[in-house]
Design a protein around this motif. Sequence first.
Motif, PDB file in Angstrom:
ATOM      1  N   HIS B 120       1.539   7.029  -5.049  1.00  0.00           N
ATOM      2  CA  HIS B 120       1.589   6.690  -3.617  1.00  0.00           C
ATOM      3  C   HIS B 120       0.179   6.416  -3.077  1.00  0.00           C
ATOM      4  CE1 HIS B 120       2.689   6.790   0.586  1.00  0.00           C
ATOM      5  NE2 HIS B 120       1.938   7.863   0.807  1.00  0.00           N
ATOM      6  N   ASP B 123      -1.389   2.923  -3.380  1.00  0.00           N
ATOM      7  CA  ASP B 123      -1.003   1.919  -2.379  1.00  0.00           C
ATOM      8  C   ASP B 123      -1.415   2.331  -0.969  1.00  0.00           C
ATOM      9  OD1 ASP B 123       0.214   0.536  -4.445  1.00  0.00           O
ATOM     10  OD2 ASP B 123       2.108   1.632  -4.196  1.00  0.00           O
ATOM     11  N   SER B 124      -1.395   3.623  -0.714  1.00  0.00           N
ATOM     12  CA  SER B 124      -1.712   4.123   0.631  1.00  0.00           C
ATOM     13  C   SER B 124      -2.803   5.178   0.543  1.00  0.00           C
ATOM     14  CB  SER B 124      -0.465   4.745   1.273  1.00  0.00           C
ATOM     15  OG  SER B 124       0.618   3.869   1.221  1.00  0.00           O
ATOM     16  N   ASP B 205       2.914  11.832   3.976  1.00  0.00           N
ATOM     17  CA  ASP B 205       2.261  11.044   5.037  1.00  0.00           C
ATOM     18  C   ASP B 205       2.296  11.789   6.363  1.00  0.00           C
ATOM     19  OD1 ASP B 205       1.599   9.042   3.304  1.00  0.00           O
ATOM     20  OD2 ASP B 205       3.334   7.782   3.779  1.00  0.00           O
TER      21      ASP B 205
END
Lengths: 189, 218
Positions: B120, B123-124, B205
């Motif tokens: 993850h 990408d982020s 997140d």
Amino acid sequence: MDTPTVTLFLALLAVAAQAIVVGAVLLFVVGRLSPAARSLGSRVAAEVGPQALGLAAGVAAVCTAGSLYLSEVAHFLPCRLCWYQRAAMYPLVLVLGASAVARFHRIRPFAAAVALVGGAVSCFHILVERYPNLETSSCDPNNPCSIIWVEKFGYLTIPTMALSGFALILVLLAVARPSEPTTTAQEAP
Amino acid sequence: MTGPVKPKERGPIVWYAVLALVVIAGVVAVVATRGSDDAKPVAGQTAAVTVAKDGADALPTFESAQDDPAVGTTIPTVSGTTLSGGKLTIGPDDGKAKVIIFAAHWCPHCQREIPLLAEHLKDSPMPDDVELLTVSTGVEASRGNYPPSAWLEDVGWTAPTLADSSKSLAASTFGLSSYPYFVVVDAEGKVVFRITGEISVDQFDQLVAAAQSGKSPI
């Protein structure tokens, strides 16, 4: 012998147990269709049957010794599900051993019930190892049941080895039978 | 006329076969593991951890994210060595919001969580104002997926990772009760939120956003 050697030794015995169990089940199933397979199965059962209680006690003894080695020598802490399996396996050593000596074949259904319960717990333990979220979404720092202490050949973990032991004991109990009496001819007086 | 009944003597063949099987397995095991160095401790996987005496008190052991008594308290300061050999201090005084992850190499939940987050984060990436720190704790050479440094490297985990002490001092100082364990800290060094167990990337997140805003996600 060190821990990797002993765990590989136990894993090889487990593979042998699995091969015997699969072979026995195949003989049983194919024997329903093929007279040749039925005859072979009968011969094997006749050969193994009289010794089966003793062999089952031996399997339970090896499983017990292996489990004690892993906890007391290798210091792999047994988890809650391990203890349930131990509770099923350990008594079988004495019960089957004594029954083999006394040729007490009526123990078979009772020993089979204990082995079935132990095997069922092993199955659940294997599932928990593969799908840890079945029990909880986090690991107890001390000793979660989902921890994999040993993994041989990509699939053989401790509960898998235990399941192999329980399954082999069940097969041996299924074929166990008293020695067939034979008659010795004597000359007529 | 028939005489006395005798049992058939078939035993020895079966027992010899079993004995042969056991001997073969033993020989194969000995030969195959000759020179094996499984489960030998690897240097640097645990290291001394220091808890600053003039820092905040240890956090209470985590029980539930609801009504967590640690929320709003200042995190303690722990110092030690990273798995790559550098120095690392985790404390409230650097002015950075942070998400601290405590993970154990043998824990199957951590083995799922860390690669998930590593993927993850490709990408982020973490925002500049939030630091991601890891503590490799609960380390035991006899348990699976050892050593943790190799595991984290394999899964592409790049966050600075403190090597906890052999008695997991950093983990206990931060109130760990199970793995994986997340402590969300705001820029003032106060606990915003704590949670344990596997979380999704969306939940992660939310933890990052909570560190930025200083507001609990629940």
